[in-house]
Design a protein around this motif. Structure first.
Motif, PDB file in Angstrom:
ATOM      1  N   ILE A  18       1.152  -1.395   0.334  1.00 38.99           N
ATOM      2  CA  ILE A  18       0.253   0.203   0.445  1.00 38.99           C
ATOM      3  C   ILE A  18       1.092   1.569   0.010  1.00 38.99           C
ATOM      4  O   ILE A  18       0.138   2.411  -0.155  1.00 38.99           O
ATOM      5  CB  ILE A  18      -0.862  -0.717   1.021  1.00 38.99           C
ATOM      6  N   ARG A  24      -1.322  -4.784  -6.574  1.00 35.17           N
ATOM      7  CA  ARG A  24      -2.943  -4.863  -6.611  1.00 35.17           C
ATOM      8  C   ARG A  24      -2.891  -5.839  -4.531  1.00 35.17           C
ATOM      9  O   ARG A  24      -2.803  -6.293  -4.352  1.00 35.17           O
ATOM     10  CB  ARG A  24      -3.425  -5.669  -7.144  1.00 35.17           C
ATOM     11  N   ALA A  30      -7.189  -2.995   0.469  1.00 34.86           N
ATOM     12  CA  ALA A  30      -7.269  -2.277  -0.270  1.00 34.86           C
ATOM     13  C   ALA A  30      -8.574  -1.684   0.231  1.00 34.86           C
ATOM     14  O   ALA A  30      -9.064   0.552  -0.403  1.00 34.86           O
ATOM     15  CB  ALA A  30      -6.893  -2.207  -1.489  1.00 34.86           C
ATOM     16  N   LEU A  33      -9.006   2.017   2.285  1.00 37.92           N
ATOM     17  CA  LEU A  33      -8.455   2.264   2.647  1.00 37.92           C
ATOM     18  C   LEU A  33      -8.827   3.513   1.088  1.00 37.92           C
ATOM     19  O   LEU A  33      -8.569   4.629   0.853  1.00 37.92           O
ATOM     20  CB  LEU A  33      -6.816   2.538   1.701  1.00 37.92           C
ATOM     21  N   GLY A  34      -9.062   2.432   0.294  1.00 36.22           N
ATOM     22  CA  GLY A  34     -10.137   3.546  -0.751  1.00 36.22           C
ATOM     23  C   GLY A  34     -11.170   4.297  -0.191  1.00 36.22           C
ATOM     24  O   GLY A  34     -11.584   5.414  -1.078  1.00 36.22           O
ATOM     25  N   ASN A 331      -1.037   3.397  -3.105  1.00 40.66           N
ATOM     26  CA  ASN A 331      -1.045   2.682  -3.782  1.00 40.66           C
ATOM     27  C   ASN A 331      -2.124   2.982  -5.258  1.00 40.66           C
ATOM     28  O   ASN A 331      -3.324   3.583  -4.599  1.00 40.66           O
ATOM     29  CB  ASN A 331      -1.157   0.976  -3.784  1.00 40.66           C
ATOM     30  N   CYS A 334      -5.800   1.297  -4.303  1.00 41.43           N
ATOM     31  CA  CYS A 334      -6.485   1.354  -2.868  1.00 41.43           C
ATOM     32  C   CYS A 334      -7.054   2.959  -3.975  1.00 41.43           C
ATOM     33  O   CYS A 334      -8.369   2.619  -3.709  1.00 41.43           O
ATOM     34  CB  CYS A 334      -5.917   1.773  -1.975  1.00 41.43           C
TER      35      CYS A 334
END
Length: 462
Positions: A18, A24, A30, A33-34, A331, A334
């Motif tokens: 990340i 990925r 992920a 965090l997105g 990343n 994310c």
């Protein structure tokens, strides 16, 4: 340095990935965090469209269309920033973890256009104006010397001052409301305002980051108690539809276009600043010329598409730059998952109808501090540039003409029509006067990137 944990294939672990641009990480790591990025910008992304829809006296259906388009275009332009489109020698997109959203910078200019000719006039000015930002992106190498931190800072202050007036009106119930300034409206607004401040002061993690969103929810509940929420449009809205272009047919006006062109210059500089802000905070380097130009081009393309679909123009969101700076999570996968959430929301009209039903005092209570922060960001940028004798002279002329004189219709009655177009908008006048004054009083070469490096301590001030 972080301890490198290897996965089964010998590469970095999901936890380590990340902090890297490519790769990925697994979905369970992920996606949250997105989603954090979406929560941080969701309210700020929608608020400008709700404000402009109210000024234009748009119908609930038209407001829902704007909100849907805004979410869809924000997600799509974020994807373009993450995964650039290459055309010949040019690159549309930066390839950096930049989150795009509807820009507050356009609200004062768009409000004036909406009052004059409704949403179609706003979209016409935004569509033509986006060509100016595209021009800056294409020729950034040759134009960047015109847009110093002094110019950007002055314009941000002018934007903030204009927006504070918008926030005041919404705080009191909305400009022209029959119950403007009533105790009910002020109670709702102050309760929302205090709740947001408490979350920002004592909250942690997502609670603190998404304080605006939680504040809107809290204020919405209070407004329901006071009977200030109209949910009729939610019941009639479809569960799912496909946003289509040209729901609004853009109309064009020379004065509106000129004002939008000048604001686009400012927004381009904001995007440039946020692009370098990410690279310096995450990679300890200023953004490259290719990254910066690509970022501005992506912004311009996104703004043009937004105008066609009925949404307000975008920009790189500063609060998301702050999240990257704080967490160091860069990343792209994310961020892409967060962009996917925005795109999906763009196909859900009922969600748009809920946001369109948020009463004015709730918006005012949640957002008036955001408007003040824009002013403070401008002051911060001026402080970075320094208050030398030359800079004080430039600022004095810029503020005297751009804020003190411009924007007052009676004071500019005798101006030539072409000049009046500019001075009727204090933000446009501030930007233009700032650029001209900087050229008249030249100084040593400086760039927005250098100012940002000084701000984060990577360059020692002289």
């Amino acid at each position: 340095m972080r301890n490198m944990q290897k996965n089964e294939t010998g590469g970095p672990s999901d936890e380590e990935m990340i902090y890297q641009l490519e790769g990925r990480p697994k979905f369970s790591i992920a996606f949250p965090l997105g989603l954090q990025h979406v929560l941080a910008m969701f309210a700020g992304n929608l608020a400008p469209m709700l404000i402009i829809a109210a000024v234009a006296k748009a119908s609930p259906l038209d407001t829902i269309v704007m909100v849907q388009a805004g979410m869809l275009i924000s997600g799509l332009t974020t994807f373009i920033q993450l995964y650039p489109i290459k055309i010949g020698h040019f690159q549309i997109g930066s390839g950096l973890p930049i989150v795009m959203g509807t820009s507050f910078a356009f609200v004062p200019t768009a409000s004036a256009a909406a009052a004059l000719g409704g949403i179609p006039l706003v979209l016409g000015g935004a569509l033509v104006g986006s060509l100016a930002e595209g021009f800056i992106g294409l020729f950034y190498k040759y134009l960047k010397r015109f847009f110093t931190p002094l110019v950007i800072g002055s314009t941000l202050i002018a934007i903030g001052i204009n927006l504070l007036g918008v926030g005041r009106d919404y705080f009191a119930g909305g400009a022209g409301a029959k119950d403007y300034g009533s105790w009910q409206n002020l109670t709702i607004a102050f309760a929302t305002f205090i709740f947001v401040i408490v979350l920002q002061r004592f909250g942690k993690g997502v609670i603190k980051t998404a304080a605006l969103l939680f504040g809107l929810l809290f204020g919405y509940l209070i407004a329901l108690f006071f009977g200030k929420v109209d949910l009729s449009s939610v019941g009639t809205a479809s569960w799912a539809t496909i946003p289509l272009p040209l729901h609004f047919i853009p109309t064009f006006n020379a004065q509106t276009i000129i004002s939008f062109v000048i604001i686009y210059i400012t927004v381009a500089m904001e995007t440039i600043g946020n692009t370098s802000g990410i690279t310096i905070a995450a990679f300890d380097r200023p953004a490259t010329e290719k990254e910066t130009a690509g970022s501005v081009l992506s912004d311009a393309v996104g703004c043009a598409i937004a105008s066609i679909f009925g949404a307000m123009p975008n920009t790189a969101f500063g609060q998301n730059v702050g999240i990257v700076s704080m967490t160091k999570v860069v990343n792209k996968w994310c961020i892409a998952l967060g962009a996917g959430v925005l795109v999906i929301c763009g196909f859900l009209p009922k969600l748009g109808a809920v946001f369109a039903s948020i009463p004015a005092p709730v918006l005012g209570g949640a957002l008036i501090s955001v408007f003040a922060m824009i002013t403070l960001n401008g002051i911060k940028m001026l402080a970075q540039a320094g208050f030398s004798g030359r800079n004080v002279t430039v600022l004095g002329i810029t503020f005297a003409l751009g804020i003190g004189f411009a924007g007052h219709a009676d004071a500019i009655t005798g101006m030539p029509t072409w000049l009046k177009f500019i001075f009727e908008d204090s933000i446009a006048a501030t930007t233009l006067v700032g650029i001209i004054t900087n050229l008249v009083f030249p100084t040593h070469k400086a760039t927005p990137e250098l100012a940002i490096k000084k701000a984060v301590g990577t360059v020692a001030p002289k």
